[in-house]
Design a protein around this motif. Structure first.
Motif, PDB file in Angstrom:
ATOM      1  N   ARG A 145     -30.478  20.752  23.863  1.00  0.00           N
ATOM      2  CA  ARG A 145     -30.554  21.192  25.374  1.00  0.00           C
ATOM      3  C   ARG A 145     -29.413  22.023  25.856  1.00  0.00           C
ATOM      4  O   ARG A 145     -28.451  21.981  25.149  1.00  0.00           O
ATOM      5  CB  ARG A 145     -30.750  19.764  26.242  1.00  0.00           C
ATOM      6  CG  ARG A 145     -29.443  18.979  26.164  1.00  0.00           C
ATOM      7  CD  ARG A 145     -29.768  17.701  27.020  1.00  0.00           C
ATOM      8  NE  ARG A 145     -28.696  16.992  26.856  1.00  0.00           N
ATOM      9  CZ  ARG A 145     -28.323  15.702  27.596  1.00  0.00           C
ATOM     10  NH1 ARG A 145     -29.379  15.471  28.505  1.00  0.00           N
ATOM     11  NH2 ARG A 145     -27.428  15.090  27.426  1.00  0.00           N
ATOM     12  N   GLU A 146     -29.732  22.515  27.002  1.00  0.00           N
ATOM     13  CA  GLU A 146     -28.966  23.474  27.518  1.00  0.00           C
ATOM     14  C   GLU A 146     -27.404  22.917  27.868  1.00  0.00           C
ATOM     15  O   GLU A 146     -27.515  21.912  28.695  1.00  0.00           O
ATOM     16  CB  GLU A 146     -29.300  24.227  28.685  1.00  0.00           C
ATOM     17  CG  GLU A 146     -28.291  25.338  29.230  1.00  0.00           C
ATOM     18  CD  GLU A 146     -28.739  26.033  30.422  1.00  0.00           C
ATOM     19  OE1 GLU A 146     -28.011  26.956  31.025  1.00  0.00           O
ATOM     20  OE2 GLU A 146     -29.806  25.575  31.074  1.00  0.00           O
ATOM     21  N   PRO A 147     -26.276  23.131  27.413  1.00  0.00           N
ATOM     22  CA  PRO A 147     -25.043  22.634  27.774  1.00  0.00           C
ATOM     23  C   PRO A 147     -24.516  22.998  29.179  1.00  0.00           C
ATOM     24  O   PRO A 147     -24.375  23.974  29.476  1.00  0.00           O
ATOM     25  CB  PRO A 147     -23.869  23.002  26.949  1.00  0.00           C
ATOM     26  CG  PRO A 147     -24.481  24.297  26.305  1.00  0.00           C
ATOM     27  CD  PRO A 147     -25.972  24.349  26.320  1.00  0.00           C
ATOM     28  N   THR A 148     -24.555  21.822  30.072  1.00  0.00           N
ATOM     29  CA  THR A 148     -24.283  22.223  31.656  1.00  0.00           C
ATOM     30  C   THR A 148     -23.259  20.987  31.972  1.00  0.00           C
ATOM     31  O   THR A 148     -22.977  20.210  31.371  1.00  0.00           O
ATOM     32  CB  THR A 148     -25.436  22.176  32.350  1.00  0.00           C
ATOM     33  OG1 THR A 148     -25.884  20.739  32.405  1.00  0.00           O
ATOM     34  CG2 THR A 148     -26.443  22.977  31.781  1.00  0.00           C
ATOM     35  N   THR A 149     -22.470  21.374  33.044  1.00  0.00           N
ATOM     36  CA  THR A 149     -21.652  20.473  33.779  1.00  0.00           C
ATOM     37  C   THR A 149     -21.707  20.559  35.216  1.00  0.00           C
ATOM     38  O   THR A 149     -22.107  21.933  35.805  1.00  0.00           O
ATOM     39  CB  THR A 149     -20.197  20.679  33.312  1.00  0.00           C
ATOM     40  OG1 THR A 149     -19.464  19.737  34.003  1.00  0.00           O
ATOM     41  CG2 THR A 149     -19.615  22.231  33.749  1.00  0.00           C
ATOM     42  N   GLN A 150     -21.477  19.510  36.097  1.00  0.00           N
ATOM     43  CA  GLN A 150     -21.892  19.781  37.397  1.00  0.00           C
ATOM     44  C   GLN A 150     -20.286  19.472  38.082  1.00  0.00           C
ATOM     45  O   GLN A 150     -20.540  19.024  39.324  1.00  0.00           O
ATOM     46  CB  GLN A 150     -22.763  18.769  37.897  1.00  0.00           C
ATOM     47  CG  GLN A 150     -24.272  18.829  37.349  1.00  0.00           C
ATOM     48  CD  GLN A 150     -25.127  17.949  37.904  1.00  0.00           C
ATOM     49  OE1 GLN A 150     -25.017  16.726  38.418  1.00  0.00           O
ATOM     50  NE2 GLN A 150     -26.468  18.340  37.788  1.00  0.00           N
TER      51      GLN A 150
ATOM     52  N   VAL B   7     -15.923  24.615  38.278  1.00  0.00           N
ATOM     53  CA  VAL B   7     -15.940  25.795  37.580  1.00  0.00           C
ATOM     54  C   VAL B   7     -14.733  26.503  38.372  1.00  0.00           C
ATOM     55  O   VAL B   7     -14.761  26.552  39.558  1.00  0.00           O
ATOM     56  CB  VAL B   7     -17.321  26.525  37.747  1.00  0.00           C
ATOM     57  CG1 VAL B   7     -17.797  26.952  39.150  1.00  0.00           C
ATOM     58  CG2 VAL B   7     -17.407  27.881  36.962  1.00  0.00           C
TER      59      VAL B   7
END
Length: 264
Positions: free
Chosen positions: A7-12, A15
């Motif tokens: 799955r797409e690697p993301t962070t919330q 940044v």
């Protein structure tokens, strides 16, 4: 090689840009700095939400309650590590935190799991008092200890636990988990045939759950709190070293006995 479904690697969480830093959708410098306390910021980092007044109040309260408890093993490990390498503040801190397990400091996590299990059974239709008694009886029958009960120093009560529960009642945040903690305490007295001290770990877990704190991160509270306490001890260690004195006392306290060399 991927493990599990790709799955797409993301962070919330954060940044960093050339001219700004965004944390949980908020501008760090112009929105958060100068407005939030560290406790509020920690809650935001962890959950993505700013805490309510009750959540902030009790998070502060619980962090203060568990940050310091004298020359406990975690502190000893940290201070002795700093004695061996006075330039390694981070190594000494890590040494102390590595000792924060379920026997010392990490019991609140186990309390949270016990309360969660109890609430799931109540939600399924079982009587709350019967659930508490059954869980405690199962623990006793298996030879285990009930997490959150018993203390080597504080008797007949843990003053920290009493204060947390009192304030939870006064500020009207006591909910089903605080009630279950008290039911478990009553069940412990019946099953063991004597009252056992409810230590600080059980109220920490109960109040956090009643305030909708993530159950999986209950252990984060004692870890974060004890980080502050350990750092205070390490600063004192730099000014007033006792690490080697503790080593000497340990040597004196332990008797060497030659083992059986026969091979039998």
């Amino acid at each position: 090689m991927h493990s599990g479904k790709p799955r797409e690697p993301t962070t919330q969480i954060c940044v960093a840009k050339a001219d700004s830093i965004e944390v949980r959708g908020r501008d760090l410098c112009h929105d958060l700095m100068g407005r939030l306390s560290f406790t509020e910021y920690f809650y935001l980092l962890l959950t993505g939400r700013e805490p309510t007044e009750s959540q902030r109040y009790f998070l502060d309260l619980l962090l203060i309650a568990i940050a310091e408890h004298g020359m406990v093993p975690t502190v000893q490990a940290a201070r002795m590590t700093l004695s061996a390498d006075p330039d390694s503040l981070q190594g000494a801190l890590a040494a102390g935190l590595l000792g924060c397990g379920p026997v010392l400091l990490g019991t609140s996590e186990l309390c949270g799991k016990l309360l969660t299990e109890a609430q799931a059974r109540v939600a399924a239709g079982e009587d709350a008092d019967a659930v508490a008694f059954g869980l405690v009886q199962d623990i006793r029958n298996s030879g285990r200890k009930v997490p959150g009960f018993g203390h080597p120093i504080h008797r007949p009560t843990d003053p920290r636990a009493e204060r947390i529960l009192t304030l939870a009642d006064v500020r009207k945040v006591s909910g089903s988990n605080v009630a279950m903690a008290r039911r478990i305490g009553a069940a412990v007295s019946m099953v063991w045939g004597k009252p056992l001290v409810m230590n600080v770990s059980m109220p920490i877990a109960a109040v956090l759950l009643d305030l909708e704190f993530p159950a999986a991160m209950i252990k984060a509270i004692p870890l974060l709190a004890r980080t502050g306490g350990i750092l205070a001890h390490l600063f004192e260690e730099l000014q007033n070293p006792v690490g080697f004195a503790m080593t000497a006392h340990a040597e004196a306290a332990v008797t060497y006995r030659r083992g059986d060399q026969s091979g039998d």
